[in-house]
Scaffold this active site. Structure first.
Site, PDB file in Angstrom:
ATOM      1  N   HIS A   1      76.067  59.705  23.090  1.00 28.38           N
ATOM      2  CA  HIS A   1      75.683  59.164  21.780  1.00 28.38           C
ATOM      3  C   HIS A   1      75.271  60.221  20.770  1.00 28.38           C
ATOM      4  O   HIS A   1      74.717  59.873  19.725  1.00 28.38           O
ATOM      5  CB  HIS A   1      74.522  58.178  21.915  1.00 28.38           C
ATOM      6  CG  HIS A   1      74.845  56.937  22.679  1.00 28.38           C
ATOM      7  ND1 HIS A   1      75.271  55.774  22.060  1.00 28.38           N
ATOM      8  CD2 HIS A   1      74.810  56.677  23.998  1.00 28.38           C
ATOM      9  CE1 HIS A   1      75.459  54.846  22.984  1.00 28.38           C
ATOM     10  NE2 HIS A   1      75.199  55.363  24.170  1.00 28.38           N
TER      11      HIS A   1
ATOM     12  N   LYS B   1      66.947  53.689   8.333  1.00 25.57           N
ATOM     13  CA  LYS B   1      67.334  54.299   9.612  1.00 25.57           C
ATOM     14  C   LYS B   1      66.229  55.275   9.972  1.00 25.57           C
ATOM     15  O   LYS B   1      65.349  55.534   9.151  1.00 25.57           O
ATOM     16  CB  LYS B   1      68.677  55.028   9.480  1.00 25.57           C
ATOM     17  CG  LYS B   1      68.760  55.944   8.252  1.00 25.57           C
ATOM     18  CD  LYS B   1      70.126  56.616   8.097  1.00 25.57           C
ATOM     19  CE  LYS B   1      71.153  55.756   7.409  1.00 25.57           C
ATOM     20  NZ  LYS B   1      72.336  55.531   8.246  1.00 25.57           N
ATOM     21  N   ARG B   2      66.252  55.824  11.209  1.00 24.95           N
ATOM     22  CA  ARG B   2      65.265  56.843  11.535  1.00 24.95           C
ATOM     23  C   ARG B   2      65.337  57.993  10.530  1.00 24.95           C
ATOM     24  O   ARG B   2      66.403  58.308  10.005  1.00 24.95           O
ATOM     25  CB  ARG B   2      65.493  57.362  12.961  1.00 24.95           C
ATOM     26  CG  ARG B   2      65.109  56.364  14.029  1.00 24.95           C
ATOM     27  CD  ARG B   2      63.634  55.996  13.940  1.00 24.95           C
ATOM     28  NE  ARG B   2      62.802  57.101  14.368  1.00 24.95           N
ATOM     29  CZ  ARG B   2      62.350  57.277  15.604  1.00 24.95           C
ATOM     30  NH1 ARG B   2      62.627  56.385  16.546  1.00 24.95           N
ATOM     31  NH2 ARG B   2      61.602  58.314  15.905  1.00 24.95           N
TER      32      ARG B   2
ATOM     33  N   LYS C   1      70.459  62.957   8.688  1.00 28.38           N
ATOM     34  CA  LYS C   1      70.773  61.715   7.977  1.00 28.38           C
ATOM     35  C   LYS C   1      70.557  61.855   6.469  1.00 28.38           C
ATOM     36  O   LYS C   1      70.945  60.992   5.693  1.00 28.38           O
ATOM     37  CB  LYS C   1      69.936  60.564   8.527  1.00 28.38           C
ATOM     38  CG  LYS C   1      70.239  60.225   9.991  1.00 28.38           C
ATOM     39  CD  LYS C   1      69.337  59.108  10.503  1.00 28.38           C
ATOM     40  CE  LYS C   1      69.459  58.861  11.997  1.00 28.38           C
ATOM     41  NZ  LYS C   1      70.653  58.075  12.378  1.00 28.38           N
TER      42      LYS C   1
ATOM     43  N   THR D   1      75.348  52.260  13.234  1.00 32.71           N
ATOM     44  CA  THR D   1      75.593  50.826  13.434  1.00 32.71           C
ATOM     45  C   THR D   1      74.994  50.021  12.284  1.00 32.71           C
ATOM     46  O   THR D   1      75.455  48.926  11.988  1.00 32.71           O
ATOM     47  CB  THR D   1      75.010  50.336  14.774  1.00 32.71           C
ATOM     48  OG1 THR D   1      73.694  50.874  14.917  1.00 32.71           O
ATOM     49  CG2 THR D   1      75.858  50.773  15.936  1.00 32.71           C
TER      50      THR D   1
ATOM     51  N   LYS E   1      76.245  46.571   9.989  1.00 32.68           N
ATOM     52  CA  LYS E   1      75.444  45.404   9.606  1.00 32.68           C
ATOM     53  C   LYS E   1      75.521  45.188   8.098  1.00 32.68           C
ATOM     54  O   LYS E   1      75.677  44.054   7.625  1.00 32.68           O
ATOM     55  CB  LYS E   1      73.983  45.584  10.044  1.00 32.68           C
ATOM     56  CG  LYS E   1      73.816  45.622  11.557  1.00 32.68           C
ATOM     57  CD  LYS E   1      72.463  46.183  11.990  1.00 32.68           C
ATOM     58  CE  LYS E   1      72.528  46.603  13.464  1.00 32.68           C
ATOM     59  NZ  LYS E   1      71.396  47.455  13.871  1.00 32.68           N
TER      60      LYS E   1
END
Ligand code: 26V
Length: 833
Positions: A375, A566-567, A572, A674, A678
């Site tokens: 992952h 998100k985290r 990111k 993911t 959504k």
């Protein structure tokens, strides 16, 4: 042939006379029974956890009969099954989902309505089961939902942490962590199964003994033993009567306290050792690649692997005795990342030391039952354990890993004679002053399948991180693009859109998401568009009310909701989002804001407690937000809000309300994502880089319905070495102004220096995440997105098409792919009775 079951002579099935009725009457009567008689409560208070618990018991009763039937069907038919081993299952709340899948949402709503209660309020009383960090844990939860819905015999094995993911509070802009005592009021879904407890060994030493037949045998002696107690949670499929199992292990001292120590008078020590045992499942590690290597974490990993394998073998022996000849045909273990990878060595130990098998047979079984999913591409997140720690904690497993490695290295030698470099690279042991075990390599060598989680990610694994292995065993490598379950992420969380879709094209999309395609023919229909917009608007109002409750800030549904949740992690690039917010602020202040879309920028997420830079980013977002939100010139034009304590339940309110989905990681760093799926499913349009599953999302939705920006993986790689952020900033007026504002202390008047490290990271030629490299193209793409939003019809069309084309991103498809290529399971066939 029917196989043996675990029945003893004289055992009988408790007679189940008839199935419980699924009517509002029956549900209300059961609810009343549980609330009044079992829980002993009289007054109905809207926020009482006992109301919620009573509804759960009524629903659970209806799951129980189906659960037993599912178990009976798989046992009686000796069905091949998968055990999904994961240190994380981020389940969130279970009630709404259970009612939906049982098909009794309407009946339960009616039952509660009769006593003046709103199901929505009752559902809000449930605490999130937050037994995961983020994407990896939530993926496991979506997988379980889809497997049950597809009638696939898959059991989830995980850990019942006493404390799940911490809660986040914001104090003066800083993140403060609070313990998540989610079990405090009890967890009514679980069933303790003390009869299946297992013993787990730690410490001691590995020895060789000669047995009665003169054969030498490895034994692991002088161990400290801990009990693993399973708690089962039902996992209902959608309207198919299948109920699978999530089995979570909890640690307990083996004896209430050790009698010998007790008699010796060290009472306190013996009670303290009970504590040490129970520490193992006390707390979820809040994911910081930088904090790798904690001994307690290795204990958790081995505890899960050993308990789950022993449980599988116990179940096997109840039906097959000591005959393991078809074990590999009937069992498969899917490893969710390397976290449970010690299972490779543990299965070898159990088969050889406990069940008397020889190495070759045990290895054949192991190698044909284990499958590994990777992952992450971030090298710092790849797990390694010090050999010395293994020797101390799991000495017998270290022997086995060394033996696996010796045989593997011999194979490499055969394949590439004389290539010592390659042996060093591929060895399971990384040599050096502190030799380390490379868990990913152990997982690869011990598995028949290795997969990544999006097409790009799987390609990068083959070409980069695992290149040597892909050369050796190309047939073992494959891709399985992630998904999300549309039952939770559309049907349950977005009732408005769900009804509109079902009224228009029927309900089939709930189990066949490709059916959503049919709404694309309404994408240009004025009436349908208006209804689509109405739903989005009321979802935005619902979120606005939630934001008001949590932050005291008022936001308007008239604005474009531009969302990144998100985290918090450097790759990111929440920072890039902040730079854009500052740029818009600057434009409006300098009088260049006319024609800009009114925009709410919403950012949410937790930082690992030890991740200093991520915590600074949160502080920065909050400080910039305070300045923007208190500037009268920004009113109705720009707002920036940090959403506190982001979790699964928050996402259920956020994704139905989003207009623009921020997926802005540095290309090559986000394995899949993911959240992106959504948002798409709920009609948000993505602004994103060519990273992870964004690539496939863009392909599915069409480039005209996706706001692309940023360097590609290849461009990022080519830039390294010559990357010069200072000249990029210098040559871009907008960028220079943003950095100057940040540097001037404009956002930290009374907190001098607090953003120095953030500013430095952007200017750093060695910046791994290359934020500056993508600034210009991000700002330009945002401008295009903003203009597109101003054209209502065009935007609504894009929104509808995003949802319509999200069919591929259902975990139903993902699970079918796993099953066709890796698992090869037959669906469970329930008795017609
Ligand atoms: C690492 C560690 C290290 C120390 C302690 C706890 C801990 C927990 C998790 C991890 C690795 C996390 C890897 C991960 O979450 N990957 C994400 O997986 C998602 C599902 O496949 C994917 O969508 C995301 O892109 C990916 O970042």
């Amino acid at each position: 042939m029917t196989a043996k079951t675990d029945r003893q002579p004289g055992d009988r099935e408790l007679l189940q006379t008839s199935e419980l009725p699924m009517t509002a009457d029956a549900i209300l009567s059961d609810f009343t029974h549980y609330f009044g008689r079992m829980l002993g409560r009289r007054t109905i208070k809207v926020d009482s956890p006992f109301l919620y618990q009573s509804v759960v018991y009524a629903a659970r009763d209806r799951l129980m009969e189906r659960w037993n039937k599912t178990r009976n069907a798989t046992e009686a038919n000796d069905t091949r099954r998968v055990a999904y081993l994961s240190l994380e299952f981020l389940m969130g709340r279970l009630l709404r989902n259970a009612l939906l899948n049982l098909g009794i949402e309407k009946e339960t709503t009616e039952a509660l309505d009769r006593i003046g209660l709103d199901l929505e309020d009752v559902c809000e009383q449930e605490r999130d089961a937050g037994l995961g960090n983020g994407g990896l844990g939530r993926l496991a939860a979506c997988f379980l939902d889809s497997c049950a819905t597809l009638s696939l015999p898959v059991i989830g094995y995980g850990i019942r942490y006493q404390y799940g993911m911490f809660h986040q509070r914001i104090e003066n802009g800083f993140q403060v962590e609070e313990a998540d005592s989610w079990l405090r009021e009890g967890f009514p879904w679980e069933i303790e199964r003390i009869e299946y407890a297992q013993t787990i060994h730690f410490g001691g030493r590995s020895d060789v003994q000669i047995d009665a037949r003169g054969k030498s045998r490895h034994v692991w002696v002088d161990t400290h033993d801990v009990l693993a107690i399973p708690y089962d949670i039902p996992v209902p499929g959608f309207e198919n009567n299948v109920v699978n199992t999530l089995r979570l292990w909890s640690a307990a001292a083996r004896d209430e306290f050790d009698l010998e120590e007790f008699n010796a008078g060290s009472y306190a020590d013996s009670v303290a050792s009970k504590n040490e045992a129970e520490n193992i499942t006390m707390v979820l590690y809040p994911n910081a690649a930088t904090e790798n290597g904690q001994e307690l974490r290795l204990r958790q990993q081995y505890f899960l692997a050993s308990a789950s394998l022993q449980d599988t073998i116990r179940n096997w022996q109840e039906r097959h005795g000591d005959d393991f000849s078809t074990f590999a045909e009937k069992n498969c273990f899917q490893l969710n990342d390397t976290h449970p990878a010690v299972a490779v060595a543990e299965l070898m130990r159990l088969l050889i030391d406990v069940h008397g098998m020889d190495w070759g047979d045990a290895w054949d079984i192991t190698r044909s039952t284990m499958a590994y999913t990777n992952h992450t591409l971030l090298p710092e997140a790849l797990e390694m354990w010090p050999v010395a720690m293994f020797r101390r904690l799991l000495p017998r497993l270290l022997d086995i890993i060394y033996e696996i490695n010796a045989r593997f290295i011999a194979d490499i030698g055969q394949h590439w004679p004389g290539d010592n470099q390659r042996i060093r690279r591929m060895s399971l042991i990384q040599e050096g002053p502190e030799p380390m075990i490379r868990m990913a390599y152990l997982a690869i060598v011990g598995s028949f399948s290795i997969n990544g989680v999006a097409a790009l990610h799987s390609r990068l694994l083959r070409e980069g991180l695992f290149r040597d292995f892909a050369e050796l065993w190309p047939e073992r490598f494959n891709n399985k693009t992630n998904g999300v379950t549309q039952r939770r992420w559309l049907a349950a969380c977005n009732p408005g859109l769900s009804s509109l879709i079902s009224e228009t094209i029927g309900e089939k999309w709930k189990t066949d998401l490709d059916k959503l395609h049919a709404i694309s023919s309404y994408a240009g229909d004025k009436d349908f568009q208006a209804r689509w917009r109405d739903v989005k608007r009321s979802n935005k109002e619902r979120l606005a009310a939630d934001i008001k409750k949590k932050t005291k800030l008022s936001v308007s549904a008239d604005m474009m909701f531009d969302v990144q949740v998100k985290r918090i992690h450097e790759y990111k690039r929440q920072l890039l989002n902040v730079l854009h917010a500052i740029h818009l602020y600057d434009r409006i202040r300098r009088g260049d804001g006319d024609g800009l879309v009114p925009r709410l920028i919403l950012i949410g997420g937790k930082a690992a407690p030890g991740y200093v830079m991520a915590k600074s980013v949160i502080k920065c977002i909050n400080n910039v937000a305070r300045v923007i939100n208190s500037d009268p010139a920004m009113k109705g034009r720009l707002q920036l809000v940090f959403y506190p304590d982001y979790n699964v339940s928050a996402m259920e309110k956020i994704c139905p309300a989003a207009d623009l989905s921020e997926q802005i990681s540095t290309a090559g760093k986000e394995a899949s994502g993911t959240g992106n799926m959504k948002f798409m499913m709920n009609g948000a349009v993505t602004i994103g880089t060519l990273d992870g599953a964004n690539v496939e999302i863009r392909e599915a939705v069409g480039e005209e319905n996706f706001f692309l920006f940023g360097n590609t993986v290849e461009e990022i790689e080519a830039l390294r070495g010559s990357y010069d952020p200072l000249s990029i900033i210098d040559n871009d007026d907008d960028f220079r102004r943003v950095i100057n504002l940040l540097q001037s202390g404009h956002f930290n008047h009374f907190e001098p220096g607090i953003f120095d490290s953030i500013i430095q990271s952007i200017k750093e030629p060695a910046d791994m995440w290359m934020t500056a490299a993508d600034f210009r193209s991000f700002v330009d793409a945002q401008d295009v997105a903003g203009k597109a939003y101003l054209d209502k019809d065009r935007w609504t069309r894009m929104s509808i098409l995003n949802s319509a084309r999200s069919g591929r991103f259902s975990t139903d498809r993902t699970m079918r792919d796993y099953n066709n290529d890796i698992w090869h399971l037959d669906p469970i066939v329930l008795d017609a009775k």
